[in-house]
Scaffold this motif. Structure first.
Motif, mmCIF file in Angstrom:
data_model
loop_
_atom_site.group_PDB
_atom_site.id
_atom_site.type_symbol
_atom_site.label_atom_id
_atom_site.label_comp_id
_atom_site.label_asym_id
_atom_site.label_seq_id
_atom_site.Cartn_x
_atom_site.Cartn_y
_atom_site.Cartn_z
ATOM 1 N N ALA A 229 9.524 6.146 3.848
ATOM 2 C CA ALA A 229 10.020 7.679 3.533
ATOM 3 C C ALA A 229 10.830 8.097 5.066
ATOM 4 O O ALA A 229 11.476 8.682 5.169
ATOM 5 N N GLN A 230 9.479 7.676 5.650
ATOM 6 C CA GLN A 230 10.208 8.000 7.804
ATOM 7 C C GLN A 230 11.287 7.386 8.229
ATOM 8 O O GLN A 230 11.734 7.741 9.431
ATOM 9 N N LYS A 231 11.670 6.350 7.899
ATOM 10 C CA LYS A 231 13.112 5.545 8.056
ATOM 11 C C LYS A 231 14.004 5.254 6.878
ATOM 12 O O LYS A 231 14.081 4.437 7.009
ATOM 13 N N ALA B 167 16.626 2.005 6.567
ATOM 14 C CA ALA B 167 16.173 1.384 4.314
ATOM 15 C C ALA B 167 17.300 1.393 3.869
ATOM 16 O O ALA B 167 17.669 0.224 3.013
ATOM 17 N N LEU B 168 18.139 2.383 3.497
ATOM 18 C CA LEU B 168 19.092 2.239 2.744
ATOM 19 C C LEU B 168 20.274 1.918 3.088
ATOM 20 O O LEU B 168 20.525 0.723 2.554
ATOM 21 N N VAL C 285 9.610 -5.983 11.792
ATOM 22 C CA VAL C 285 9.398 -5.941 10.374
ATOM 23 C C VAL C 285 8.829 -4.858 8.990
ATOM 24 O O VAL C 285 8.976 -5.139 7.927
ATOM 25 N N ALA C 286 8.081 -3.799 9.621
ATOM 26 C CA ALA C 286 8.586 -2.983 8.867
ATOM 27 C C ALA C 286 9.757 -2.676 7.869
ATOM 28 O O ALA C 286 9.148 -2.457 6.977
ATOM 29 N N THR D 98 0.850 -1.264 -0.411
ATOM 30 C CA THR D 98 -0.092 0.138 0.203
ATOM 31 C C THR D 98 1.017 1.201 0.107
ATOM 32 O O THR D 98 2.053 0.989 0.900
ATOM 33 N N PRO D 99 0.341 2.409 -0.270
ATOM 34 C CA PRO D 99 1.103 3.712 -0.055
ATOM 35 C C PRO D 99 1.669 3.770 1.618
ATOM 36 O O PRO D 99 2.530 3.897 1.155
ATOM 37 N N ALA D 100 1.302 3.264 2.207
ATOM 38 C CA ALA D 100 1.860 3.361 3.923
ATOM 39 C C ALA D 100 3.194 2.910 3.896
ATOM 40 O O ALA D 100 4.296 3.258 4.346
ATOM 41 N N ASP D 101 3.157 1.397 2.392
ATOM 42 C CA ASP D 101 4.785 0.552 2.918
ATOM 43 C C ASP D 101 5.927 1.480 2.302
ATOM 44 O O ASP D 101 6.530 1.821 2.958
ATOM 45 N N PHE D 102 5.143 2.489 0.873
ATOM 46 C CA PHE D 102 5.966 3.584 1.117
ATOM 47 C C PHE D 102 6.438 4.514 1.419
ATOM 48 O O PHE D 102 8.027 5.434 1.873
ATOM 49 N N LYS D 103 6.069 5.177 2.372
ATOM 50 C CA LYS D 103 5.263 5.780 3.191
ATOM 51 C C LYS D 103 6.463 5.697 4.520
ATOM 52 O O LYS D 103 7.077 6.359 4.738
ATOM 53 N N ARG D 104 6.586 4.277 4.649
ATOM 54 C CA ARG D 104 7.362 3.857 5.677
ATOM 55 C C ARG D 104 8.465 3.764 5.556
ATOM 56 O O ARG D 104 9.489 4.440 6.347
#
Length: 314
Positions: A71-73, A77-78, A132-133, A63-69
């Motif tokens: 962006a938030q961390k 993630a990188l 998991v996120a 969902t878009p929330a996964d991409f938002k996640r």
């Protein structure tokens, strides 16, 4: 749908046993699997289509929330994605030279090492109490980067053994990976009120597709799978996976991530999308170069389950 979920849970619980059964079928009844491996639908092989179904299933859960996640961390993630694409490819390169592998065997090990992280890592991270996120974010980024990173790393690390068609492999990986994921995401966004039924059944569909991919790859190599050179790959693949866990964990520890993040990074680094590796191996190189990916597929489910159990209990 409830029955599909129950069946999916059973297959997931005994996935390794199902894979071992498929190994026996491929060795003694290779004809069905060979038919899958050699069948084409237009420009795509049947194996590619099976993998596209798996990745569509991944996309439809997003969902878009996964991409938002992400962006938030972004930093975690990188850094996790960088760790994945640095540690596993170069471990593969070192193991190939340490054990003197050449030709299809060397290409296969490096191809697995250059693949994005496997979806099974999400499950292992959840079972181990990991973040998991963060795990999903790294898996998503590494998958979307795969069309570029995989042929680039393969050209750099395995170019002495095989001619890597960078452009063709990039386009093929983009077609196989990015398009199904994007299509799945689009379907979720457009039909979000009705998509839950599909989401519930996709894990079962994905598991069946992966088993069929393994069957196809093993059957195509049934005459050479028991050769000494093939059996020698088993400890190399095992070592590759275990060292991936170790260096992934040390990397997260060095960056002073919390315990849950350390677990997520460990699984994201050490577990590979072996189905993608085997699919590209069959499409672009000798069938034998896909054997390492199949061995990895069996082994990392075993090692990941054991590690998750240890972390869960301690």
């Amino acid at each position: 749908m409830q029955k599909a979920k129950q069946l999916s849970d059973i297959i997931n619980k005994f996935f390794t046993l199902f894979v071992l059964l498929i190994v026996l079928i491929a060795l003694f009844l290779p004809k069905p699997g060979t038919l899958i491996a050699t069948t084409k639908v237009g420009n795509l092989s049947a194996v590619s289509i099976l993998l596209m179904i798996v990745l569509f299933g991944m996309g439809i859960t997003l969902t878009p929330a996964d991409f938002k996640r992400v962006a938030q961390k972004p930093v975690q993630a990188l850094m996790g994605t960088v760790a994945h694409y640095v540690i596993m490819p170069f471990l593969a390169f070192l193991l190939v030279h340490l054990f003197g592998l050449t030709g299809a065997a060397a290409v296969g090990v490096i191809l697995v090492g250059s693949a994005p992280s496997g979806t099974a890592s999400n499950v292992m991270s959840f079972l181990a109490g990991g973040d998991v996120a963060l795990d999903v974010s790294i898996g998503l980024l590494s998958t979307l980067l795969a069309p570029f990173m995989l042929p680039l790393l393969l050209k750099m690390l395995a170019g002495k053994w095989v001619d890597v068609p960078f452009q063709s492999m990039f386009l093929s990986a983009f077609e196989i990976v990015v398009i199904p994921v994007a299509l799945g995401l689009t379907v979720h966004m457009v039909f979000q009120k009705h998509v839950q039924k599909i989401i519930n059944v996709m894990p079962l569909v994905s598991q069946v597709m992966i088993v069929l991919i393994i069957l196809a790859v093993l059957s195509a190599n049934s005459k050479t799978i028991l050769a000494v050179s093939t059996l020698a790959l088993i400890p190399i693949v095992m070592l590759h996976n275990l060292l991936g866990y170790l260096f992934g964990f040390l990397f997260a520890k060095l960056l002073k991530m919390d315990t849950a993040q350390q677990k997520a990074i460990t699984f994201e680094v050490g577990m590979q999308d072996s189905a993608l590796a085997s699919t590209l191996a069959i499409s672009f190189f000798e069938p034998a170069s896909a054997i390492s990916a199949v061995i990895f597929s069996v082994w990392h489910n075993i090692s990941g389950s054991v590690l998750a159990s240890i972390w869960k209990n301690h």
